[in-house]
Write a protein that holds these residues in place. Structure first.
Motif, PDB file in Angstrom:
ATOM      1  N   THR A   1       5.598  65.438  -6.998  1.00 24.43           N
ATOM      2  CA  THR A   1       5.962  64.529  -5.932  1.00 24.43           C
ATOM      3  C   THR A   1       6.168  63.086  -6.862  1.00 24.43           C
TER       4      THR A   1
ATOM      5  N   ARG B   1       9.122  64.275  -1.856  1.00 24.19           N
ATOM      6  CA  ARG B   1       9.092  64.982  -0.634  1.00 24.19           C
ATOM      7  C   ARG B   1       8.862  63.964   0.470  1.00 24.19           C
TER       8      ARG B   1
ATOM      9  N   TYR C   1       7.230  71.874   3.608  1.00 22.79           N
ATOM     10  CA  TYR C   1       6.982  71.536   2.338  1.00 22.79           C
ATOM     11  C   TYR C   1       5.447  72.054   2.148  1.00 22.79           C
TER      12      TYR C   1
ATOM     13  N   ARG D   1       6.567  71.640  -7.731  1.00 24.22           N
ATOM     14  CA  ARG D   1       5.542  71.095  -6.771  1.00 24.22           C
ATOM     15  C   ARG D   1       5.268  69.587  -7.077  1.00 24.22           C
TER      16      ARG D   1
END
Length: 322
Positions: free
Chosen positions: A286, A134, A235, A284
């Motif tokens: 990253t 993200r 986000y 979720r």
């Protein structure tokens, strides 16, 4: 403590202590990966279900591809592989030394949008879901915003140079207009760089004043700044994959209606990676752990004032993180 600090404490030359540690105190010479360590190192036992792929540069800009295990949390067991270069074919050749059965157990991979990373993940970890980080997505939007600011700055500099030239011809002193905070228009654009990376609540008092002036002079910079914030807010929402798809599509429309080339490029790039971007809303995940590990490597490299001996440097990295 670094070897140099210890050497200074003992009144020795750091090079002498380094050589002694390398040749006598450590087991570097008997390391089972020493023969190929300047090209790659790998640790099969550290491969987990969730991994990250990133790249970093050593001395002289030499790039290495890094595979890390999220479950390692930046400590021992984190490092899976470090491979010189970023070319997919070469990296895959090295990663394929890890047994196929182990590689097929990987379920999630976070990475950025480079095509080489996509190929590496697809070929070496075929059962894993790829998730675009993200922060790389948001960074691309912020880079486009900075590009717009810089474009305006060059235009203002050109205009100011032209006005200075005309003032000289007329034999009068040129005085640039100053805003309430003391900035000229050129200075305003130059000094607004960092505030555009921050959210408004993190602005200092002077940055708040500068932002108000900047946005009053350049409405499009203001609009794109808040569109960048909106992307971050999307986000942060705990929403489903499909709900995120709708919100991002609406956000795309808001950006595209301006018709600015750099922002259209951002949107087109997002669309090429759309499904992998949306995977974030399912897991979720990253690349924060990879970025953190990269920062540790840079700190480690700085402690030893660069990387003169790549093999020995990677040996010490392996001792700490593999």
């Amino acid at each position: 403590m670094s070897i140099k600090s210890l050497a200074d404490f003992c009144g020795m030359k750091s090079s002498t202590l380094t050589d002694y540690y390398k040749e006598h105190l450590s087991d570097f010479r008997s390391w089972n990966q020493i023969s190929h360590s300047d090209d790659y190192i790998y640790f099969t036992h550290n491969l987990g279900e969730s991994i990250s792929i990133d790249e970093t540069a050593f001395s002289n800009g030499e790039l290495y591809t890094i595979i890390t295990n999220k479950d390692g949390h930046g400590k021992k067991g984190t490092l899976v592989a470090m491979i010189r270069g970023t070319k997919a074919e070469e990296v895959c050749k090295r990663l394929n030394k890890i047994p196929e059965g182990r590689r097929k157990k990987v379920r999630n991979i976070t990475l950025h949008m480079a095509g080489s990373m996509y190929q590496i993940a697809k070929k070496c970890f075929p059962n894993a879901t790829q998730t675009i980080d993200r922060f790389h997505v948001q960074k691309l939007m912020l880079e486009a915003l900075q590009d717009l600011r810089i474009q305006y700055r060059w235009n203002v500099m050109e205009q100011e140079n032209d006005e200075i030239r005309k003032a000289k011809i007329r034999n009068i002193e040129y005085k640039a207009k100053r805003f309430d905070n003391g900035d000229t228009l050129k200075q305003l654009l130059a000094r607004s760089r960092y505030l555009l990376f921050k959210s408004p609540e993190k602005w200092t008092k002077s940055q708040k004043q500068r932002a108000d002036i900047l946005f009053s002079q350049f409405d499009d910079i203001k609009q794109f700044y808040y569109l960048a914030l909106q992307l971050g807010k999307i986000y942060s929402l705990k929403i489903s994959h499909d709900a995120a798809r709708l919100k991002l599509a609406l956000w795309f429309n808001k950006v595209e209606q301006w018709g600015y080339p750099q922002f259209n490029t951002v949107i087109n790039t997002f669309k090429q990676h759309y499904e992998r971007i949306l995977n974030f809303f399912d897991n979720r995940l990253t690349n924060a752990n990879a970025e953190s590990f990269n920062a540790k490597l840079k700190g480690f490299r700085a402690t030893f004032r660069g990387v003169d001996d790549v093999r020995f440097f990677l040996f010490r990295v392996a001792k700490l993180y593999a």
